[in-house]
Enzyme design. Sequence first.
Site, PDB file in Angstrom:
ATOM      1  N   TRP A  18     -29.329 -20.599  59.031  1.00 23.42           N
ATOM      2  CA  TRP A  18     -28.828 -21.311  60.219  1.00 23.42           C
ATOM      3  C   TRP A  18     -29.584 -22.607  60.501  1.00 23.42           C
ATOM      4  O   TRP A  18     -29.157 -23.393  61.338  1.00 23.42           O
ATOM      5  CB  TRP A  18     -28.908 -20.402  61.455  1.00 23.42           C
ATOM      6  CG  TRP A  18     -30.260 -19.742  61.598  1.00 23.42           C
ATOM      7  CD1 TRP A  18     -30.581 -18.473  61.207  1.00 23.42           C
ATOM      8  CD2 TRP A  18     -31.465 -20.320  62.102  1.00 23.42           C
ATOM      9  NE1 TRP A  18     -31.920 -18.222  61.437  1.00 23.42           N
ATOM     10  CE2 TRP A  18     -32.479 -19.345  61.994  1.00 23.42           C
ATOM     11  CE3 TRP A  18     -31.797 -21.562  62.640  1.00 23.42           C
ATOM     12  CZ2 TRP A  18     -33.796 -19.569  62.402  1.00 23.42           C
ATOM     13  CZ3 TRP A  18     -33.110 -21.799  63.037  1.00 23.42           C
ATOM     14  CH2 TRP A  18     -34.098 -20.809  62.915  1.00 23.42           C
ATOM     15  N   LYS A  39     -21.083 -17.966  52.223  1.00 25.25           N
ATOM     16  CA  LYS A  39     -21.273 -17.141  53.418  1.00 25.25           C
ATOM     17  C   LYS A  39     -22.355 -17.796  54.273  1.00 25.25           C
ATOM     18  O   LYS A  39     -23.545 -17.691  54.005  1.00 25.25           O
ATOM     19  CB  LYS A  39     -21.695 -15.712  53.063  1.00 25.25           C
ATOM     20  CG  LYS A  39     -21.475 -14.783  54.239  1.00 25.25           C
ATOM     21  CD  LYS A  39     -22.553 -13.745  54.424  1.00 25.25           C
ATOM     22  CE  LYS A  39     -23.853 -14.248  54.915  1.00 25.25           C
ATOM     23  NZ  LYS A  39     -23.904 -14.696  56.314  1.00 25.25           N
ATOM     24  N   ALA A  63     -24.711 -18.537  57.732  1.00 24.03           N
ATOM     25  CA  ALA A  63     -25.394 -17.645  58.679  1.00 24.03           C
ATOM     26  C   ALA A  63     -24.478 -17.348  59.867  1.00 24.03           C
ATOM     27  O   ALA A  63     -23.683 -18.203  60.269  1.00 24.03           O
ATOM     28  CB  ALA A  63     -26.679 -18.313  59.164  1.00 24.03           C
ATOM     29  N   SER A 111     -34.774 -16.292  54.120  1.00 27.02           N
ATOM     30  CA  SER A 111     -36.137 -15.749  54.169  1.00 27.02           C
ATOM     31  C   SER A 111     -36.497 -15.048  52.856  1.00 27.02           C
ATOM     32  O   SER A 111     -35.620 -14.550  52.139  1.00 27.02           O
ATOM     33  CB  SER A 111     -36.236 -14.754  55.327  1.00 27.02           C
ATOM     34  OG  SER A 111     -35.323 -13.700  55.107  1.00 27.02           O
ATOM     35  N   GLU A 113     -33.972 -20.029  47.233  1.00 32.24           N
ATOM     36  CA  GLU A 113     -34.762 -20.968  48.054  1.00 32.24           C
ATOM     37  C   GLU A 113     -35.245 -20.176  49.253  1.00 32.24           C
ATOM     38  O   GLU A 113     -34.459 -19.884  50.157  1.00 32.24           O
ATOM     39  CB  GLU A 113     -33.892 -22.148  48.508  1.00 32.24           C
ATOM     40  CG  GLU A 113     -33.416 -23.055  47.386  1.00 32.24           C
ATOM     41  CD  GLU A 113     -34.530 -23.925  46.817  1.00 32.24           C
ATOM     42  OE1 GLU A 113     -35.594 -24.056  47.451  1.00 32.24           O
ATOM     43  OE2 GLU A 113     -34.324 -24.465  45.723  1.00 32.24           O
ATOM     44  N   LEU A 114     -36.522 -19.817  49.252  1.00 31.92           N
ATOM     45  CA  LEU A 114     -36.995 -18.843  50.243  1.00 31.92           C
ATOM     46  C   LEU A 114     -37.969 -19.474  51.244  1.00 31.92           C
ATOM     47  O   LEU A 114     -38.024 -20.688  51.393  1.00 31.92           O
ATOM     48  CB  LEU A 114     -37.597 -17.644  49.510  1.00 31.92           C
ATOM     49  CG  LEU A 114     -36.670 -17.033  48.443  1.00 31.92           C
ATOM     50  CD1 LEU A 114     -37.342 -15.889  47.712  1.00 31.92           C
ATOM     51  CD2 LEU A 114     -35.343 -16.582  49.052  1.00 31.92           C
ATOM     52  N   CYS A 158     -37.980 -24.823  56.546  1.00 35.31           N
ATOM     53  CA  CYS A 158     -38.807 -24.141  55.540  1.00 35.31           C
ATOM     54  C   CYS A 158     -39.941 -25.058  55.084  1.00 35.31           C
ATOM     55  O   CYS A 158     -40.977 -24.598  54.634  1.00 35.31           O
ATOM     56  CB  CYS A 158     -37.955 -23.740  54.345  1.00 35.31           C
ATOM     57  SG  CYS A 158     -37.046 -25.132  53.677  1.00 35.31           S
ATOM     58  N   GLU A 212     -44.835 -17.553  58.734  1.00 34.83           N
ATOM     59  CA  GLU A 212     -43.984 -18.732  58.913  1.00 34.83           C
ATOM     60  C   GLU A 212     -43.638 -18.806  60.413  1.00 34.83           C
ATOM     61  O   GLU A 212     -42.919 -17.940  60.925  1.00 34.83           O
ATOM     62  CB  GLU A 212     -42.728 -18.559  58.056  1.00 34.83           C
ATOM     63  CG  GLU A 212     -41.918 -19.819  57.925  1.00 34.83           C
ATOM     64  CD  GLU A 212     -40.723 -19.637  56.969  1.00 34.83           C
ATOM     65  OE1 GLU A 212     -40.256 -18.502  56.791  1.00 34.83           O
ATOM     66  OE2 GLU A 212     -40.273 -20.656  56.418  1.00 34.83           O
TER      67      GLU A 212
HETATM   68  P1  NAP Z   1     -32.307 -14.996  56.643  1.00 38.50           P
HETATM   69  O1  NAP Z   1     -32.419 -14.057  57.776  1.00 38.50           O
HETATM   70  O2  NAP Z   1     -32.926 -14.622  55.357  1.00 38.50           O
HETATM   71  O3  NAP Z   1     -30.752 -15.290  56.462  1.00 38.50           O
HETATM   72  C1  NAP Z   1     -30.267 -16.175  55.501  1.00 38.50           C
HETATM   73  C2  NAP Z   1     -28.838 -15.814  55.150  1.00 38.50           C
HETATM   74  O4  NAP Z   1     -28.828 -14.520  54.547  1.00 38.50           O
HETATM   75  C3  NAP Z   1     -27.896 -15.731  56.339  1.00 38.50           C
HETATM   76  O5  NAP Z   1     -26.624 -16.161  55.926  1.00 38.50           O
HETATM   77  C4  NAP Z   1     -27.892 -14.248  56.654  1.00 38.50           C
HETATM   78  O6  NAP Z   1     -26.739 -13.808  57.322  1.00 38.50           O
HETATM   79  C5  NAP Z   1     -27.942 -13.665  55.256  1.00 38.50           C
HETATM   80  N1  NAP Z   1     -28.462 -12.299  55.209  1.00 38.50           N
HETATM   81  C6  NAP Z   1     -29.310 -11.680  56.065  1.00 38.50           C
HETATM   82  N2  NAP Z   1     -29.551 -10.422  55.644  1.00 38.50           N
HETATM   83  C7  NAP Z   1     -28.840 -10.252  54.520  1.00 38.50           C
HETATM   84  C8  NAP Z   1     -28.674  -9.158  53.619  1.00 38.50           C
HETATM   85  N3  NAP Z   1     -29.287  -7.990  53.783  1.00 38.50           N
HETATM   86  N4  NAP Z   1     -27.856  -9.325  52.562  1.00 38.50           N
HETATM   87  C9  NAP Z   1     -27.224 -10.494  52.364  1.00 38.50           C
HETATM   88  N5  NAP Z   1     -27.337 -11.558  53.177  1.00 38.50           N
HETATM   89  C10 NAP Z   1     -28.148 -11.437  54.231  1.00 38.50           C
HETATM   90  O7  NAP Z   1     -32.915 -16.430  57.000  1.00 38.50           O
HETATM   91  P2  NAP Z   1     -32.650 -17.316  58.270  1.00 38.50           P
HETATM   92  O8  NAP Z   1     -33.386 -16.700  59.425  1.00 38.50           O
HETATM   93  O9  NAP Z   1     -31.206 -17.606  58.430  1.00 38.50           O
HETATM   94  O10 NAP Z   1     -33.334 -18.694  57.845  1.00 38.50           O
HETATM   95  C11 NAP Z   1     -34.684 -18.922  57.956  1.00 38.50           C
HETATM   96  C12 NAP Z   1     -35.396 -18.693  56.644  1.00 38.50           C
HETATM   97  O11 NAP Z   1     -34.810 -19.495  55.627  1.00 38.50           O
HETATM   98  C13 NAP Z   1     -36.846 -19.128  56.700  1.00 38.50           C
HETATM   99  O12 NAP Z   1     -37.639 -18.176  56.044  1.00 38.50           O
HETATM  100  C14 NAP Z   1     -36.852 -20.441  55.938  1.00 38.50           C
HETATM  101  O13 NAP Z   1     -38.082 -20.775  55.368  1.00 38.50           O
HETATM  102  C15 NAP Z   1     -35.812 -20.188  54.912  1.00 38.50           C
HETATM  103  N6  NAP Z   1     -35.301 -21.460  54.388  1.00 38.50           N
HETATM  104  C16 NAP Z   1     -35.648 -21.814  53.122  1.00 38.50           C
HETATM  105  C17 NAP Z   1     -35.210 -23.025  52.612  1.00 38.50           C
HETATM  106  C18 NAP Z   1     -35.593 -23.466  51.231  1.00 38.50           C
HETATM  107  O14 NAP Z   1     -34.960 -24.395  50.732  1.00 38.50           O
HETATM  108  N7  NAP Z   1     -36.559 -22.867  50.578  1.00 38.50           N
HETATM  109  C19 NAP Z   1     -34.415 -23.867  53.398  1.00 38.50           C
HETATM  110  C20 NAP Z   1     -34.071 -23.459  54.681  1.00 38.50           C
HETATM  111  C21 NAP Z   1     -34.518 -22.242  55.168  1.00 38.50           C
HETATM  112  P3  NAP Z   1     -26.789 -13.492  58.906  1.00 38.50           P
HETATM  113  O15 NAP Z   1     -26.944 -14.805  59.572  1.00 38.50           O
HETATM  114  O16 NAP Z   1     -25.499 -12.861  59.182  1.00 38.50           O
HETATM  115  O17 NAP Z   1     -27.963 -12.599  59.126  1.00 38.50           O
END
Ligand code: NAP
Length: 454
Positions: free
Chosen positions: A127, A151, A153, A206, A227-228, A261, A358
């Site tokens: 998101w 898909k 967020a 994440s 990309e985590l 991130c 983080e």
């Molecule tokens: P997240 O909770 O990991 O969610 C990311 C995506 O995965 C969302 O679309 C989420 O859907 C989905 N998801 C959640 N649980 C899942 C599961 N069990 N199976 C499949 N998909 C699932 O991360 P976030 O809170 O949205 O974003 C923040 C994180 O992203 C931070 O850790 C940040 O560092 C990281 N990030 C990394 C980069 C990079 O380039 N390295 C860039 C941006 C962000 P829902 O929304 O429906 O839960």
Amino acid sequence: MIDPATEDQLTAVADGTTEDALSAVGAAAGALAGWAGTPPRQRAECLRRTFELMTEHADSLARLMVAENGKALRDAKAEATYAAEFFRWYAEEAVRMEGVLMQAPSGANKILVMRQPVGVSVLVTPWNFPAAMATRKIGPALAAGCTVVLKPASETPLTALAIASLMAQAGVPDGVVNVLTSSKSGAVVSAMLHDPRVRKLSFTGSTEVGRILLREAADTVVNTSMELGGNAPFIIFEDADIDAAVEGALVAKMRNGGEACTAANRFYVHEAVADEFGRKFAARIDAMVVGPGIDAATDVGPLVNESTRTKVAELVDSAAADGGKVVTGGRAPDRRGYFYQPTVIDQVPPDAVILGTEIFGPVAPVVRFTAEADAVAWANDTEFGLVSYVYTGDLSRGLRVSEALEAGMVGLNRGIVSDPAAPFGGVKQSGIGREGAHDGLLEFTETKYIATDW
Ligand code: NAP
């Protein structure tokens, strides 16, 4: 969906089921041969037209991002531009898919290597950058000849839907880009990963969810790019230009309200310049305007939701309990919306809990150091390795330290590294693979080797 600035209901979107997910995969699979067989120049022109449409509609895309994510309009406009650039870059890359032709060392035959589209790709995005995280995947996937199911967020589906509609206007055929909104992310993504028509997962989010998806992808040996999360150190040496370091620190920490991130998560400042840096940095942080993202004067909008704000507040309390001194901020303002005051905490001990997490909010913990080796060791003392920042006036020290830092990217006397033309990604548990640059295109291809002779 909730507006984070008001806590009011914004709108509602379709809540996709596993059946919807599989029918989206079916649409992508049905469109694959046609799209992969479309001349690269024609694919490139669809991407280029999308870039132009996104540029034309940048203002409304930015306002949509403010509404669903809360970020400041200035950050949202910058993201709309950055996101569109991935389509321009990959329009240029689509026609540059090179191979290799060489003689085998034995002389017995020729070695011919070509790149082919990996196939139907599932893209899962977070998101925090609702436009850029989607375009950074869709651009290279389509340039390579793949079709996709995105898909987004649950917090931010609207921007993804708007971009898909612009892609249709740009001439991208039906079935090539499919967007699946769903609150049941685990179930729908799992169903898609277990469908043999899916050959690629590109995930941004994440590390915790990344680990789950890597396990899921193992069942069908799906090709993955990850990309985590990050935990970026920002090191300032005693020979740095402190005013430049303050500017860099503001960008690295406060862009997107700290919800990035790449956000600087830990500041390591040499003892000799720590007072000067702390004073100047805290003054700038203190002057930041906190308010609804849509107000032009706002520097920092609300956090995305209540649980994110609670986590940020708890981390600040833990840093204070660990011995840190809150110099500015340190509280949530008394108003509706998920706001948190930009915060600087000085003299944080190097083993404080906040440094291992983080933060994902507008909070800057500062640790003081005297030896270069300590700064590097503390910076590397994390499971993450996405980006690190270094400020120094000594180029050889800058390069030496950049080499020693365990990170996929280093900002050397710069507070921002993101660029569609550069390979973005992390080492250690920050990810696998790269997005952007030519590398990002190759992530959506398979290598085919033909042994032949004539
Ligand atoms: P997240 O909770 O990991 O969610 C990311 C995506 O995965 C969302 O679309 C989420 O859907 C989905 N998801 C959640 N649980 C899942 C599961 N069990 N199976 C499949 N998909 C699932 O991360 P976030 O809170 O949205 O974003 C923040 C994180 O992203 C931070 O850790 C940040 O560092 C990281 N990030 C990394 C980069 C990079 O380039 N390295 C860039 C941006 C962000 P829902 O929304 O429906 O839960």
